[in-house]
Design a protein around this motif. Structure first.
Motif, mmCIF file in Angstrom:
data_model
loop_
_atom_site.group_PDB
_atom_site.id
_atom_site.type_symbol
_atom_site.label_atom_id
_atom_site.label_comp_id
_atom_site.label_asym_id
_atom_site.label_seq_id
_atom_site.Cartn_x
_atom_site.Cartn_y
_atom_site.Cartn_z
ATOM 1 N N ASN A 22 -3.269 4.963 -12.257
ATOM 2 C CA ASN A 22 -4.011 4.946 -11.007
ATOM 3 C C ASN A 22 -5.495 5.011 -11.353
ATOM 4 O O ASN A 22 -5.870 5.073 -12.527
ATOM 5 C CB ASN A 22 -3.605 6.148 -10.144
ATOM 6 C CG ASN A 22 -3.775 5.876 -8.648
ATOM 7 O OD1 ASN A 22 -4.788 5.314 -8.220
ATOM 8 N ND2 ASN A 22 -2.805 6.280 -7.865
ATOM 9 N N SER A 23 -6.333 4.981 -10.353
ATOM 10 C CA SER A 23 -7.777 5.031 -10.614
ATOM 11 C C SER A 23 -8.138 6.346 -11.319
ATOM 12 O O SER A 23 -7.402 7.328 -11.241
ATOM 13 C CB SER A 23 -8.548 4.885 -9.304
ATOM 14 O OG SER A 23 -8.160 5.884 -8.402
ATOM 15 N N LYS A 70 0.856 -1.183 0.000
ATOM 16 C CA LYS A 70 0.000 0.000 0.000
ATOM 17 C C LYS A 70 0.896 1.238 0.000
ATOM 18 O O LYS A 70 1.994 1.214 0.566
ATOM 19 C CB LYS A 70 -0.874 -0.013 1.266
ATOM 20 C CG LYS A 70 -1.670 1.248 1.503
ATOM 21 C CD LYS A 70 -2.763 1.445 0.469
ATOM 22 C CE LYS A 70 -3.522 2.764 0.685
ATOM 23 N NZ LYS A 70 -4.431 3.059 -0.443
ATOM 24 N N GLY A 124 -8.473 6.991 1.186
ATOM 25 C CA GLY A 124 -7.809 8.051 1.946
ATOM 26 C C GLY A 124 -6.494 7.614 2.573
ATOM 27 O O GLY A 124 -6.146 8.042 3.672
ATOM 28 N N LEU A 125 -5.773 6.749 1.845
ATOM 29 C CA LEU A 125 -4.414 6.353 2.231
ATOM 30 C C LEU A 125 -4.302 5.676 3.603
ATOM 31 O O LEU A 125 -3.393 5.995 4.369
ATOM 32 C CB LEU A 125 -3.486 7.586 2.203
ATOM 33 C CG LEU A 125 -2.708 7.814 0.920
ATOM 34 C CD1 LEU A 125 -2.075 9.217 0.920
ATOM 35 C CD2 LEU A 125 -1.611 6.772 0.759
ATOM 36 N N ASN A 137 3.989 7.186 -5.828
ATOM 37 C CA ASN A 137 2.586 7.429 -6.186
ATOM 38 C C ASN A 137 2.357 8.925 -6.372
ATOM 39 O O ASN A 137 2.278 9.683 -5.403
ATOM 40 C CB ASN A 137 1.679 6.865 -5.082
ATOM 41 C CG ASN A 137 0.217 6.949 -5.449
ATOM 42 O OD1 ASN A 137 -0.154 7.559 -6.442
ATOM 43 N ND2 ASN A 137 -0.634 6.357 -4.632
#
Ligand code: RRO
Length: 311
Positions: free
Chosen positions: A193-194, A47, A74-75, A127
């Motif tokens: 990414n999304s 993650k 939210g990470l 990221n």
């Protein structure tokens, strides 16, 4: 013919299988990361980690639907120090470990990168594209900030590093980011990414389906495959095939993997399908990809990379 070879090499690191989890999908806790280690996945991707532990956004924050999923996690993550401690144990699974790093501000990235690099992951994925922190735009849409950040991280890591980019929707933006990456080089790209800030509605309940940000969140799964393929292809072309790409978006079958390979990906990551199906998804996708390659007489997944025909 012998079984097609599904291994790949990215930035000098050999992957036993070109299919792995996408960051975020079942990879937050030690237990989840170890389950990826035991699974058929070709790598263990963590993650995205921040400086401190984060609980993440309020629930519900993930919602699957027929064509994919929307999330605004939210990470949530354990904080980089915990992941740094876990990495040596994860390496015992004898497959590459990819540390995904994020941050809530620009200065967080080099702090995390320096420490995590010392912990010895095989690759670092930076990221630049989390869409779900209220008030924080996706860094990858700010080309100057992206370049500054890549330079700062590069200066403090001694591992191969790549960037996870958001989807771009215009050739001018593909070109602008490719120019950034030519000035501030990285070793691989993870695309995409999304699709950020989408809105899924439940018409029965006349309601949004996730709580954070008024229901806005990142879209994943089959509905984004075409966008992912376009981004893989655009960057493959921008670099004349000279940068390894990990394709992410809409992989639910061996044929989806094959399409990512054709577009220019050397490997793929699986998000929504992993969350929905569990870690058995890797063996299924590998078997399906093997069948596609065998039928088409390809000796290996790497023989397919970038071979998309244009009309
Ligand atoms: O945690 C999230 O909300 C999240 C992240 Br960091 C990301 O990069 N992409 C995404 O869809 N969700």
């Amino acid at each position: 013919m012998t079984d097609p070879d599904l291994s790949c090499t990215i930035a000098g690191v050999r992957f036993p299988l070109c299919i792995m989890n996408a960051s975020g999908a079942l990879c937050v806790t030690r237990e989840e990361l170890e389950a990826l280690g035991r699974s058929g996945a070709g790598a263990i991707v963590t993650k995205s980690m921040t400086v401190e532990f984060r609980k993440g956004n309020p629930e519900p924050r993930y919602y699957p639907f027929s064509g994919g999923s929307i999330n605004s996690m939210g990470l949530p993550n354990l904080g980089y120090q915990t992941y740094a401690e876990l990495i040596p144990a994860l390496k015992a699974f004898k497959k590459p470990v990819i540390a995904s790093i994020a941050g809530l501000c620009e200065e967080d990235f080099p702090e995390i990168a320096r420490a995590i690099s010392k912990a010895g992951p095989d690759l670092i994925e930076v990221n630049l594209s989390c869409p779900n922190i209220p008030g924080k735009p996706q860094i990858g849409y700010d080309f100057d900030a992206s370049e500054r950040l890549i330079r700062k991280v590069r200066a403090v890591v001694d591992r191969p590093m790549g960037v996870k980019l958001p989807p771009y929707f215009d050739p001018a933006h593909h070109a602008a980011m490719a120019d950034v990456l030519k000035r501030a080089p990285v070793d691989f790209l993870s695309l995409i990414n999304s699709v950020g800030n989408a809105l899924v509605i439940d018409p029965e309940k006349e309601s949004v389906v996730i709580k954070p940000k008024g229901g806005f969140g990142g879209l994943g799964g089959s509905v984004i495959k075409a966008v992912a393929l376009a981004n893989v292809r655009a960057f493959w072309k921008a670099f004349d095939g000279r940068i390894p790409i990990i394709g992410v978006g809409g992989v639910t079958s061996g044929t989806d993997v094959f399409e990512h390979l054709l577009a220019g990906a050397s490997a793929v990551q699986v998000g929504t399908a992993l969350v929905e199906e569990g870690t058995g998804v890797f063996d299924r996708l590998a078997a399906e990809l093997r069948a596609v390659l065998a039928k088409k007489s390809y000796p290996s997944s790497s023989a397919v990379v970038g071979r998309l025909k244009e009309l």
